[in-house]
Design an enzyme around this catalytic site. Structure first.
Site, PDB file in Angstrom:
ATOM      1  N   GLU A  52      -7.430   4.929  11.968  1.00 47.23           N
ATOM      2  CA  GLU A  52      -6.272   4.965  12.865  1.00 47.23           C
ATOM      3  C   GLU A  52      -6.155   6.342  13.472  1.00 47.23           C
ATOM      4  OE1 GLU A  52      -2.384   5.067  10.896  1.00 47.23           O
ATOM      5  OE2 GLU A  52      -3.428   5.080   8.981  1.00 47.23           O
TER       6      GLU A  52
ATOM      7  N   ASP B 235      -9.551   3.623   6.022  1.00 49.24           N
ATOM      8  CA  ASP B 235      -8.387   3.576   6.898  1.00 49.24           C
ATOM      9  C   ASP B 235      -8.727   4.229   8.233  1.00 49.24           C
ATOM     10  OD1 ASP B 235      -5.942   3.936   8.142  1.00 49.24           O
ATOM     11  OD2 ASP B 235      -4.972   4.882   6.447  1.00 49.24           O
TER      12      ASP B 235
ATOM     13  N   ASP C 247       0.857  -1.188   0.000  1.00 47.00           N
ATOM     14  CA  ASP C 247       0.000   0.000   0.000  1.00 47.00           C
ATOM     15  C   ASP C 247       0.890   1.235   0.000  1.00 47.00           C
ATOM     16  OD1 ASP C 247      -0.073   0.962   3.119  1.00 47.00           O
ATOM     17  OD2 ASP C 247      -0.118  -1.228   2.998  1.00 47.00           O
TER      18      ASP C 247
END
Length: 248
Positions: A136, A134, A45
């Protein structure tokens, strides 16, 4: 995720399914040390932190899939996405886009719409994976119930826009802290677990297996200068294609 820094606009890294592993051969690339896995498919990624990428070299090194940063919040589009996304496709890399969540900035629906309109949409072309969310960088000031509601808003909107369930990228610790071990998304969203170690370890609540595993943020691959996130897909290439084509 973590692209040798953070998935966000700062140097980051991120924190990292629906397929059963057939116990066959270990697919370990010579280009970088990696945990041995049975019937897995190597991937990476990336974001603009990797700079210019030679995608033909990446594919020739054995990398079969890649997630590429597209957006963040509702105001940021990765500066290299418009180069990386078509170039990966042209080199024969099965690619997908990912969105770095900023739950404190705007609603899940607003960010899903921004993502889908700026690279995160899906097409049945044999080389495009569903978009990834994503998650986080802390809980963004939301309560656990508020975070679950925000994620649901994003996932439902993305599904309505694209016809696909988004992949969730996260760590087990983040999921526990920020959602209170909510298990309700596991039946629809593939899990991309981030754990820089020799094994993926305990998974977030609800998921009995991972679809992708980001096992290091310091990998190396020909065609990329410097460190890059390395990943395994939990299955052979035919299962990866089934995920891409929504035929699983």
């Amino acid at each position: 995720m973590s692209n040798s820094g953070s998935r966000a606009t700062r140097p980051r890294h991120l924190l990292s399914s629906v397929f059963t592993v057939a116990a066959l051969v270990a697919a370990t690339l010579a280009v970088t040390a990696a945990p041995a896995q049975a019937a897995t498919t190597p991937g990476i990624d990336v974001s603009h932190y990797q700079g210019a990428i030679n995608w033909t070299s990446v594919r020739n090194a054995g990398i079969q899939w890649a997630y590429i940063k597209a957006t963040e919040g509702t105001t940021f589009k990765d500066s290299r996405f418009n180069t990386n996304y078509p170039a990966a496709h042209g080199a024969g890399v099965i690619r997908g886009a990912y969105h770095f969540a900023r739950p404190a900035a705007s609603s899940g629906a607003a960010q899903a719409n921004y993502f889908a309109s700026n690279g995160g949409a899906w097409s049945r072309d044999n080389l495009t994976l569903p978009g990834a969310l994503d998650l986080e960088a802390g809980c963004h000031g939301l309560s656990q119930s508020g975070m679950v509601a925000w994620i649901r808003d994003f996932l439902n909107t993305y599904r309505a826009r694209t016809g696909r369930h988004a992949v969730i990228y996260t760590t087990t610790s983040w999921w526990s802290s920020c959602t209170g071990n909510y298990s309700g998304f596991a039946s629809t969203s593939p899990l991309w677990i981030a754990r820089w170690a020799s094994a993926p370890g305990a998974l977030p609540a609800g998921w009995g297996f991972y679809t992708m595993w980001q096992y290091t943020s310091t990998g190396s691959v020909p065609g990329i200068s410097g460190a890059v996130d390395r990943d395994w897909f939990n299955g052979a290439r035919d299962r990866l294609l089934a995920l891409a084509n929504n035929t699983a």
